[in-house]
Design a protein around this motif. Structure first.
Motif, short mmCIF file in Angstrom:
data_model
loop_
_atom_site.label_atom_id
_atom_site.label_comp_id
_atom_site.label_asym_id
_atom_site.label_seq_id
_atom_site.Cartn_x
_atom_site.Cartn_y
_atom_site.Cartn_z
N THR A 420 -2.43 -8.46 1.48
CA THR A 420 -1.76 -9.02 0.88
C THR A 420 -1.17 -8.45 -0.30
O THR A 420 -0.88 -7.02 -0.20
N GLU A 421 0.08 -8.71 -0.73
CA GLU A 421 0.85 -7.81 -1.86
C GLU A 421 -0.11 -6.87 -2.67
O GLU A 421 0.18 -5.25 -3.11
N SER A 422 -0.46 -7.32 -3.36
CA SER A 422 -1.73 -6.55 -4.17
C SER A 422 -2.40 -5.61 -3.56
O SER A 422 -2.96 -4.78 -4.00
N GLU A 423 -3.56 -6.31 -2.54
CA GLU A 423 -4.00 -4.92 -1.40
C GLU A 423 -2.67 -4.28 -1.30
O GLU A 423 -3.30 -3.16 -1.22
N ILE A 424 -1.89 -4.96 -0.26
CA ILE A 424 -0.76 -3.65 -0.58
C ILE A 424 -0.40 -2.48 -1.46
O ILE A 424 -0.45 -0.91 -1.32
N ASP A 425 -0.66 -2.78 -2.45
CA ASP A 425 0.03 -2.05 -4.17
C ASP A 425 -0.87 -0.58 -4.55
O ASP A 425 -0.93 -0.44 -4.36
N TRP A 426 -2.57 -1.48 -4.30
CA TRP A 426 -3.33 -1.18 -4.55
C TRP A 426 -3.89 0.09 -3.09
O TRP A 426 -4.08 1.00 -3.62
N MET A 427 -3.16 -0.45 -2.37
CA MET A 427 -3.30 0.52 -1.01
C MET A 427 -2.87 2.12 -1.38
O MET A 427 -2.89 3.30 -0.91
N LEU A 428 -1.72 1.51 -1.40
CA LEU A 428 -0.45 2.66 -1.91
C LEU A 428 -0.63 3.56 -2.92
O LEU A 428 -0.31 4.92 -3.04
N GLN A 429 -1.28 2.85 -4.03
CA GLN A 429 -1.80 4.30 -5.21
C GLN A 429 -2.67 4.48 -3.98
O GLN A 429 -3.12 5.63 -5.23
N GLN A 430 -4.06 4.28 -3.91
CA GLN A 430 -5.12 4.82 -4.20
C GLN A 430 -5.05 5.90 -2.53
O GLN A 430 -4.88 7.19 -2.89
N THR A 431 -3.42 5.93 -2.26
CA THR A 431 -2.83 7.14 -1.06
C THR A 431 -2.49 8.03 -2.22
O THR A 431 -2.62 8.89 -1.22
N LEU A 432 -1.37 7.69 -3.33
CA LEU A 432 -1.41 8.95 -3.54
C LEU A 432 -1.98 9.22 -4.49
O LEU A 432 -1.69 10.70 -4.54
N SER A 433 -2.87 8.96 -5.32
CA SER A 433 -3.67 9.95 -5.32
C SER A 433 -5.21 10.79 -4.53
O SER A 433 -5.01 12.20 -4.86
N SER A 434 -4.69 10.54 -3.74
CA SER A 434 -5.61 11.23 -2.82
C SER A 434 -5.19 12.19 -1.55
O SER A 434 -5.68 12.88 -1.55
N LEU A 435 -3.82 11.65 -1.98
CA LEU A 435 -3.30 13.01 -1.75
C LEU A 435 -2.98 13.66 -2.54
O LEU A 435 -3.19 15.22 -1.88
N LYS A 436 -2.87 13.84 -4.45
CA LYS A 436 -2.86 14.00 -4.96
C LYS A 436 -3.87 15.42 -4.99
O LYS A 436 -3.87 16.56 -5.54
N ALA A 437 -4.74 14.77 -4.45
CA ALA A 437 -6.46 15.24 -4.69
C ALA A 437 -6.18 16.49 -3.99
O ALA A 437 -7.68 17.03 -3.80
N SER A 438 -6.10 16.24 -2.67
CA SER A 438 -5.60 16.86 -1.00
C SER A 438 -4.81 17.94 -0.94
O SER A 438 -5.53 18.69 0.19
N LEU A 439 -3.93 18.25 -1.84
CA LEU A 439 -2.63 18.69 -1.17
C LEU A 439 -3.54 20.62 -2.04
O LEU A 439 -3.93 20.63 -3.08
#
Length: 439
Positions: A420-439
């Motif tokens: 769903t659109e809300s799940e897309i938003d959540w996936m992108l936000q968690q991807t963003l935070s995971s990228l910041k944590a792993s760089l």
């Protein structure tokens, strides 16, 4: 983690050899014990949920625990679970073959259980076709740089991913590899189409010299998935089709990963307006519920095996060929496409994800490159000094409740279509935070 969960993990490590895994890594990277799924979500034994951003290795189209697919399997279970397909037939396998033929225009279907087996079948059929036609010199196969077609020995012979192939090189039959039309390899200022045409010219140069010994070329249409979602222009497929016609060789379309709507059309070859001589299908064919693969081919190729002599037939078999339960799941999957206008819904969801991604200011500040999208597949590379980025990001995403498995430094999304659109938003936000944590 509860003691029962810990026991399950220990039992798994003591008894299960997990795929595509260096098992020693699980000394520090625990397995995730999953007990149920619903929609795009998986739930572990402690109740923690994970958004399945890779469709459980690209197979799950309409989410976990889908009522329509489950109902079809249950109904079939009350009638027939399986019967030998040599000398026998049944309604689900006939229906599925008819419906697939209506979609692809290819006349006959040969069934197996997984993608690599489908690759093996297509290669053997092509070789045997030319033998039956008296052109016994046509024994070699062409494939693409960085291509992937499975990990059985025949499939590895046309695969160009060194991690999977190098160890087994002494066992493999040598073939020829053509330049990949992956637009990331283009020269500065060269468009994706121009580069694809340049790669097609290289194919033409090779075939001008070697067509008499070439049986077929096998390609993943539009996206080479295992090498990091390498995307290319459909004009390349058009040129390959013309070359195959000119020089009398088969075009094998490996749509195992990209078929059933992943690229935005039911099958990727549709975007090039071509028909292959063989199409290999698996993964999403059952919606991710049961193992099944199929090779479809032309009536002309089928006719080359139709003979009084047994040896001229295609004497290939798998015990579970055309399994009735798997075919029922595949029929239910096709029903969902027909009833819910899935491809149109996917286009809207893809537009929404692309717009949402562009609107994230923090995203633009990250060291990313080659952001790309085809249909319901997205990918980008991460520029980082961490040699272990792949594991760092994977673990960070799991901590955030997100299942993503990078290919090297390439992060990709291939979610179930029911997201769903809300799940897309959540996936992108968690991807963003995971990228910041792993760089």
């Amino acid at each position: 983690m509860t003691s029962s969960n810990q026991s399950l993990l220990q039992r798994s490590l003591a008894s299960v050899w997990h795929p595509c895994t260096q098992m020693k890594q699980h000394e520090s990277l625990p397995l995730v014990p999953i007990r149920r799924g619903s929609g795009v979500w998986l739930e572990d034994m402690d109740g923690k949920r994970y958004l399945d951003g890779v469709s459980s290795w690209w197979v799950n189209l309409f989410g976990h625990n889908h009522p329509q697919i489950k109902a079809a399997i249950r109904a079939q279970l009350d009638e027939l679970e399986h019967v030998i397909l040599a000398g026998f037939t049944h309604e689900p396998v006939v229906q599925l073959s008819e419906r697939l033929s209506a979609l692809t225009g290819l006349g006959h279907s040969f069934y197996a259980s997984d993608g690599a087996s489908a690759t093996e079948i297509a290669l053997k059929m092509s070789f045997h076709y030319w033998r039956n036609r008296g052109q016994t010199s046509k024994t070699r196969f062409l494939s693409l740089q960085n291509g992937y077609h499975g990990e059985t020995l025949g499939a590895l012979s046309v695969t160009d991913v060194s991690l999977f192939k190098d160890t087994y090189a002494p066992l493999l039959r040598a073939g020829a590899t053509l330049p990949s039309p992956d637009w990331r390899l283009a020269e500065p200022g060269e468009t994706a189409e121009q580069y694809a045409l340049r790669c097609a010219d290289a194919a033409a140069d090779y075939l001008a010299q070697h067509h008499a010994e070439t049986a077929a070329i096998i390609v993943e249409p539009l996206i080479q998935c295992a090498t990091g979602m390498a995307m290319y222009h459909p004009v390349y497929l058009q040129r390959l089709r013309a070359l195959c016609d000119q020089y009398q060789l088969h075009l094998i379309a490996d749509e195992i990963a990209v078929g059933f709507g992943r690229t935005g059309t039911m099958f990727a070859v549709e975007q090039a307006g071509i028909h292959p001589d063989f199409i290999c299908l698996s993964k999403g064919i059952t919606g991710g519920y049961l193992p099944l693969s199929v090779v479809q081919t032309t009536d002309d190729i089928y006719a080359a095996f139709y003979d009084d002599k047994v040896a001229r037939g295609f004497l290939h078999s798998h015990s579970y060929t055309g399994n009735a339960l798997s075919c029922s799941a595949a029929l239910a999957t096709l029903d969902i496409f027909d009833q819910q206008d899935v491809l149109a819904q996917n286009r809207r969801k893809a537009d929404y994800l692309n717009q949402s991604l562009a609107a994230l200011p923090d995203w633009q500040a990250l060291p990313l490159k080659n952001l790309r999208n085809t249909g319901m597949i997205w990918a980008f590379e991460v520029e980082t000094t961490h040699s272990d980025f792949q594991q760092r990001f994977y673990q960070a995403a799991l901590q955030a409740g997100l299942l993503l498995r990078p290919v090297g430094n390439t992060v990709y999304f291939m979610p179930p279509y029911v997201i769903t659109e809300s799940e897309i938003d959540w996936m992108l936000q968690q991807t963003l935070s995971s990228l910041k944590a792993s760089l």
